[in-house]
Design a protein around this motif. Structure first.
Motif, PDB file in Angstrom:
ATOM      1  N   GLY A  59      -3.558  14.634  -5.491  1.00 50.93           N
ATOM      2  CA  GLY A  59      -3.808  13.303  -4.957  1.00 50.93           C
ATOM      3  C   GLY A  59      -2.526  12.554  -4.654  1.00 50.93           C
ATOM      4  O   GLY A  59      -2.419  11.867  -3.644  1.00 50.93           O
ATOM      5  N   VAL A  60      -1.533  12.700  -5.530  1.00 52.06           N
ATOM      6  CA  VAL A  60      -0.240  12.051  -5.299  1.00 52.06           C
ATOM      7  C   VAL A  60       0.397  12.582  -4.022  1.00 52.06           C
ATOM      8  O   VAL A  60       0.947  11.823  -3.211  1.00 52.06           O
ATOM      9  N   LEU A  61       0.335  13.895  -3.830  1.00 53.61           N
ATOM     10  CA  LEU A  61       0.945  14.494  -2.645  1.00 53.61           C
ATOM     11  C   LEU A  61       0.236  14.045  -1.369  1.00 53.61           C
ATOM     12  O   LEU A  61       0.871  13.717  -0.369  1.00 53.61           O
ATOM     13  N   ARG A  62      -1.087  14.016  -1.403  1.00 58.71           N
ATOM     14  CA  ARG A  62      -1.836  13.640  -0.203  1.00 58.71           C
ATOM     15  C   ARG A  62      -1.696  12.152   0.095  1.00 58.71           C
ATOM     16  O   ARG A  62      -1.710  11.732   1.248  1.00 58.71           O
ATOM     17  N   MET A  63      -1.555  11.352  -0.958  1.00 58.71           N
ATOM     18  CA  MET A  63      -1.433   9.913  -0.759  1.00 58.71           C
ATOM     19  C   MET A  63      -0.197   9.548   0.042  1.00 58.71           C
ATOM     20  O   MET A  63      -0.169   8.525   0.736  1.00 58.71           O
ATOM     21  N   ALA A  64       0.835  10.383  -0.041  1.00 57.29           N
ATOM     22  CA  ALA A  64       2.073  10.101   0.678  1.00 57.29           C
ATOM     23  C   ALA A  64       1.861  10.060   2.188  1.00 57.29           C
ATOM     24  O   ALA A  64       2.643   9.437   2.913  1.00 57.29           O
ATOM     25  N   ASP A  65       0.785  10.692   2.674  1.00 61.44           N
ATOM     26  CA  ASP A  65       0.519  10.723   4.112  1.00 61.44           C
ATOM     27  C   ASP A  65      -0.491   9.667   4.541  1.00 61.44           C
ATOM     28  O   ASP A  65      -0.821   9.570   5.727  1.00 61.44           O
ATOM     29  N   LEU A  66      -1.008   8.878   3.595  1.00 64.12           N
ATOM     30  CA  LEU A  66      -2.049   7.909   3.908  1.00 64.12           C
ATOM     31  C   LEU A  66      -1.463   6.510   4.079  1.00 64.12           C
ATOM     32  O   LEU A  66      -0.432   6.166   3.508  1.00 64.12           O
ATOM     33  N   THR A  67      -2.159   5.708   4.878  1.00 62.11           N
ATOM     34  CA  THR A  67      -1.768   4.323   5.105  1.00 62.11           C
ATOM     35  C   THR A  67      -2.897   3.394   4.667  1.00 62.11           C
ATOM     36  O   THR A  67      -4.008   3.842   4.360  1.00 62.11           O
ATOM     37  N   ALA A  68      -2.604   2.111   4.675  1.00 59.38           N
ATOM     38  CA  ALA A  68      -3.626   1.131   4.304  1.00 59.38           C
ATOM     39  C   ALA A  68      -4.839   1.235   5.214  1.00 59.38           C
ATOM     40  O   ALA A  68      -5.975   1.065   4.777  1.00 59.38           O
ATOM     41  N   GLY A  69      -4.605   1.531   6.495  1.00 58.71           N
ATOM     42  CA  GLY A  69      -5.707   1.652   7.436  1.00 58.71           C
ATOM     43  C   GLY A  69      -6.636   2.808   7.140  1.00 58.71           C
ATOM     44  O   GLY A  69      -7.813   2.783   7.523  1.00 58.71           O
ATOM     45  N   ASP A  70      -6.138   3.830   6.445  1.00 59.73           N
ATOM     46  CA  ASP A  70      -6.966   4.991   6.113  1.00 59.73           C
ATOM     47  C   ASP A  70      -7.924   4.713   4.966  1.00 59.73           C
ATOM     48  O   ASP A  70      -8.963   5.367   4.847  1.00 59.73           O
ATOM     49  N   VAL A  71      -7.588   3.772   4.112  1.00 60.72           N
ATOM     50  CA  VAL A  71      -8.332   3.575   2.870  1.00 60.72           C
ATOM     51  C   VAL A  71      -9.081   2.240   2.839  1.00 60.72           C
ATOM     52  O   VAL A  71      -9.990   2.061   2.047  1.00 60.72           O
ATOM     53  N   MET A  72      -8.724   1.315   3.696  1.00 56.57           N
ATOM     54  CA  MET A  72      -9.255  -0.054   3.633  1.00 56.57           C
ATOM     55  C   MET A  72     -10.770  -0.118   3.821  1.00 56.57           C
ATOM     56  O   MET A  72     -11.401   0.784   4.380  1.00 56.57           O
ATOM     57  N   VAL A  73     -11.340  -1.211   3.348  1.00 56.56           N
ATOM     58  CA  VAL A  73     -12.712  -1.586   3.665  1.00 56.56           C
ATOM     59  C   VAL A  73     -12.654  -2.314   5.013  1.00 56.56           C
ATOM     60  O   VAL A  73     -11.956  -3.316   5.142  1.00 56.56           O
ATOM     61  N   ALA A  74     -13.368  -1.804   6.014  1.00 54.64           N
ATOM     62  CA  ALA A  74     -13.298  -2.373   7.362  1.00 54.64           C
ATOM     63  C   ALA A  74     -13.809  -3.813   7.377  1.00 54.64           C
ATOM     64  O   ALA A  74     -14.687  -4.186   6.582  1.00 54.64           O
ATOM     65  N   ALA A  75     -13.254  -4.616   8.278  1.00 55.99           N
ATOM     66  CA  ALA A  75     -13.560  -6.045   8.332  1.00 55.99           C
ATOM     67  C   ALA A  75     -15.061  -6.362   8.365  1.00 55.99           C
ATOM     68  O   ALA A  75     -15.500  -7.287   7.678  1.00 55.99           O
ATOM     69  N   SER A 145      -0.411   0.113   9.089  1.00 52.83           N
ATOM     70  CA  SER A 145       0.499   1.261   9.003  1.00 52.83           C
ATOM     71  C   SER A 145       1.248   1.348   7.677  1.00 52.83           C
ATOM     72  O   SER A 145       1.988   2.307   7.453  1.00 52.83           O
ATOM     73  N   LYS A 146       1.052   0.390   6.782  1.00 55.96           N
ATOM     74  CA  LYS A 146       1.806   0.396   5.525  1.00 55.96           C
ATOM     75  C   LYS A 146       1.382   1.586   4.671  1.00 55.96           C
ATOM     76  O   LYS A 146       0.200   1.815   4.416  1.00 55.96           O
ATOM     77  N   GLY A 147       2.342   2.374   4.207  1.00 57.10           N
ATOM     78  CA  GLY A 147       2.052   3.546   3.404  1.00 57.10           C
ATOM     79  C   GLY A 147       1.504   3.173   2.040  1.00 57.10           C
ATOM     80  O   GLY A 147       1.884   2.148   1.466  1.00 57.10           O
ATOM     81  N   LEU A 148       0.609   4.019   1.509  1.00 59.72           N
ATOM     82  CA  LEU A 148       0.003   3.722   0.209  1.00 59.72           C
ATOM     83  C   LEU A 148       1.025   3.747  -0.915  1.00 59.72           C
ATOM     84  O   LEU A 148       0.912   2.990  -1.887  1.00 59.72           O
ATOM     85  N   ASN A 149       2.037   4.616  -0.826  1.00 58.21           N
ATOM     86  CA  ASN A 149       3.076   4.647  -1.861  1.00 58.21           C
ATOM     87  C   ASN A 149       3.777   3.294  -1.971  1.00 58.21           C
ATOM     88  O   ASN A 149       3.953   2.748  -3.056  1.00 58.21           O
TER      89      ASN A 149
END
Length: 291
Positions: A59-75, A145-149
């Motif tokens: 999960g730590v490794l995969r999170m490095a490729d994720l952004t806020a837009g990938d995980v957010m609750v849509a508006a 585009s902000k990275g999750l890390n």
């Protein structure tokens, strides 16, 4: 005896055995993230690490490729509070949603003016002369585009647990919480609102709709709603809905299947964790992803 080459730098002794150096030469370490993940899986198979540890490291490794837009609750799926709403309307909304923090808007949903802690709402009950605006905390805004890390570091350093995600045009795209980020590492964090109704994966919400787990059996949904969703090609609701959409569902997406409306509430690791399910004729009008 003195060193005949005083200018020569001494090298630290290599404490590895000859065998370990030969093994490393013949079997070099991973050269990519995918190879590293495969190495972790192999280590789990050989009982070198526990399955939970492997999943967390992955999960730590995969999170490095994720952004806020990938995980957010849509508006469209955000639970918001209106600054001008009376206390009698705010309290039921907070209880039904079950969140600890709520974005507050003024005028239109796009205009987020602050964050309300659910516990602070009790202050209005004890002191009705207080204004809701005085209880608001500053809202934090981050780009899609902000990275999750980086976002996790910000959450920890600022002691903030929620951020509003904005798109490239400065419009509200959704929201993200520290729990959303941590769940990408440790998996689903269950709480009292995540209990399943028996073993069916169906949970009744306050408004009479159902929250349905993505891995719930289609038969269970058919029995609950008295419908006849197809069971020949798919075993789970998540598989059926993904087929209807034609892609992996994202939070905020909605689709109608067999007279039911499925709204994606939560996704994890490329699969839907929870749907909100209502009868199509009872659901409020909104744009559907596919009929």
């Amino acid at each position: 005896m003195s060193d005949p080459y005083p200018g020569r730098m001494s090298r630290p002794a290599d404490k590895r055995t000859l065998l370990s150096r030969v093994v490393e030469f013949l079997s070099p370490g991973p050269d990519s993230k995918d190879e590293l993940i495969e190495t972790l899986a192999d280590a789990e198979e050989r009982d070198l690490i526990a399955p939970e540890s492997r999943a967390m490291l992955e999960g730590v490794l995969r999170m490095a490729d994720l952004t806020a837009g990938d995980v957010m609750v849509a508006a469209p799926r955000m639970d918001l509070l209106d600054i001008d709403a009376p206390y009698e309307e705010l309290l039921p909304a907070v209880i039904d949603a079950g969140h600890s923090r709520f974005p507050v808007y003024q005028g239109k949903r796009e205009n987020i003016i602050g964050i309300l802690m659910a516990k602070d709402l009790l202050k209005l009950q004890r002191a009705p002369e207080l204004k809701l605006r005085t209880l608001l905390r500053p809202a934090v805004f981050v780009p899609e585009s902000k990275g999750l890390n980086e976002l996790l570091r910000d959450f920890r350093s600022n002691r903030n647990h929620l951020a509003i995600v904005i798109d490239e045009f400065g419009r509200t795209a959704g929201l993200i919480t520290i729990e959303d980020v941590l769940e990408e590492i440790v998996g689903e964090i269950e709480d009292e609102f995540d209990d399943k109704d028996g073993e069916t994966g169906l949970y009744t919400l306050a408004d009479g709709s159902l929250r349905v787990a993505g891995d719930a059996d289609i038969d269970a949904v058919n029995r609950s709603f008295g419908v006849a969703l197809p069971v020949e090609d798919f075993d789970t609701i998540g598989g059926l809905v993904a087929h209807e959409l034609g892609h992996v569902p994202r939070r905020g997406e909605t689709v109608e299947v067999g007279g039911l409306r499925f709204s994606v509430m939560l996704t994890r690791a490329g699969a839907v964790r929870w749907f909100k399910v209502t009868r199509a004729e009872q659901a409020a009008p909104e744009t559907t992803a596919r009929s």
